[in-house]
Scaffold this active site. Structure first.
Site, short mmCIF file in Angstrom:
data_model
loop_
_atom_site.label_atom_id
_atom_site.label_comp_id
_atom_site.label_asym_id
_atom_site.label_seq_id
_atom_site.Cartn_x
_atom_site.Cartn_y
_atom_site.Cartn_z
N PRO A 154 0.79 -0.97 -0.16
CA PRO A 154 0.60 -0.30 -0.11
C PRO A 154 0.86 0.94 -0.06
O PRO A 154 0.75 2.23 0.80
CB PRO A 154 -0.76 -0.14 1.30
CG PRO A 154 0.01 -0.62 2.50
CD PRO A 154 0.70 -1.58 1.56
N CYS A 155 1.29 1.53 -1.19
CA CYS A 155 2.65 2.65 -0.80
C CYS A 155 1.36 4.09 -1.08
O CYS A 155 1.71 4.65 -0.45
CB CYS A 155 3.43 3.01 -2.55
SG CYS A 155 2.32 2.63 -3.65
#
Length: 353
Positions: free
Chosen positions: A318-319
């Site tokens: 989850p950047c």
């Protein structure tokens, strides 16, 4: 592209008023008074002409601050695979060893011409090329299980060993006899509430998950093939089926963690950063600086940001949960508005847990 030509605006507005189906996916209309955008067939009350603007892609509408309409769901329905295309794809899956002809398609009232256009637009290849990839993938699986090359060639619908061998080597990278221990990367396209995505997987797990309009996607494909020493061909495996199920649950707000095997070729530093990303809790955010501190390298803020940008597996790694030190949203390969949507989606559902 924002539509500015008066005649085209009038045409699109009339299509919106009349809910013309043949304009679905051709334009996306942003309603200035509600900050919502829709497709041509939306059932919602029609806005006045002076309160709308038209875009050629839904990403442009997102980038200009519009949110998807909850009634017509433009990011899903405008890019959803048409029923006749789904029928053709199902036909290939049910007959993986046969070549589906134009005659067979027309028998089922499927237009070969429309099919070719759709595949060219959405996959960058013809329907026949899609079929070849699917058949060769099926042959690759059978050869790995120990099936004879000659039997595999003729069972897969080829009339000669040379024709089979040429196509097989072109797609897999090696001859049937030399490819048994080869890795191949399978690619599949599917639709989400934020638009269509490509997912790639090997036998080891998911190695790419990106929105189809992601910048530099072609470069990612090339890098992935180089790093894994494998070719990308059409197909599905258990990892792809698994990720589609879990992403559906994520977008429905019922899943906060992923339980999916990943394959992430990259440097040791990149993998360290990507693993740290996966420790950010659902519904929470962090900064690049905090992320650098988490990997015990507080001076590597720029390197951390660069590694985040090299992440090929959106949402699961989850950047999108990394923001600027000042709290502002920063760059995201899928677009800032997608990042905003994902964060708001998670914050909404985490409060309901």
């Amino acid at each position: 592209m924002l539509i500015t030509e008066t005649k085209q605006i009038q045409e699109y507005y009339q299509a919106l008023i009349e809910r013309k189906e043949n304009f679905v996916g051709i334009f996306f209309v942003g309603v200035k008074t509600t900050s919502i955008f829709c497709i041509a067939t939306c059932r919602a009350r029609k806005p006045k002409l002076q309160n709308v603007e038209f875009y050629t892609t839904f990403k442009e509408a997102l980038d200009n601050g519009y949110r998807p309409c909850k009634i017509c769901k433009p990011t899903e329905n405008a890019n959803e695979t048409p029923e006749e295309i789904e029928t053709a794809i199902q036909l290939v899956k049910e007959n993986p060893k046969e070549k589906i002809t134009d005659f067979q398609l027309r028998e089922r009232e499927i237009s070969p011409e429309k099919l070719r256009r759709w595949f060219k637009k959405n996959y960058g290849m013809t329907f026949q090329a899609y079929q070849r990839m699917y058949r060769i993938n099926n042959a690759f699986i059978e050869l790995k299980k120990g099936k004879n090359t000659t039997h595999t060639a003729f069972d897969t619908g080829y009339e000669s060993l040379s024709g089979f061998g040429y196509t097989y080597k072109k797609l897999i990278g090696k001859s049937p006899q030399k490819s048994i221990n080869n890795t191949i990367i399978l690619i599949h396209r599917f639709t989400t509430p934020l638009g269509p995505m490509f997912v790639c997987a090997t036998d080891n797990g998911i190695c790419l998950l990106e929105f189809v309009d992601r910048e530099m996607l072609e470069t990612e494909f090339k890098d992935l093939q180089r790093l894994l020493k494998a070719n990308i061909i059409i197909g599905e495996n258990e990892h792809i089926q698994h990720v589609k199920t879990e992403l559906t649950e994520y977008f429905e707000g019922t899943r906060t963690q992923f339980n999916i095997k990943l394959e992430t070729p990259g440097t040791d530093f990149q993998n360290q950063v990507w693993k740290a990303l996966q420790t950010i809790d659902y519904g929470m955010t962090t900064s690049y600086q905090n992320q650098a501190q988490k990997i015990n390298n507080p001076k590597a803020v720029r390197a951390v940001a660069k590694a985040n940008g090299c992440n090929r597996i959106a949402i699961i790694i989850p950047c999108h949960r990394v923001i600027g030190k000042n709290g502002n949203l920063t760059g995201y390969s899928g677009g800032i508005e997608r990042k905003r949507w994902l964060l708001e989606h998670e914050q909404k559902h985490v409060s309901q847990l």
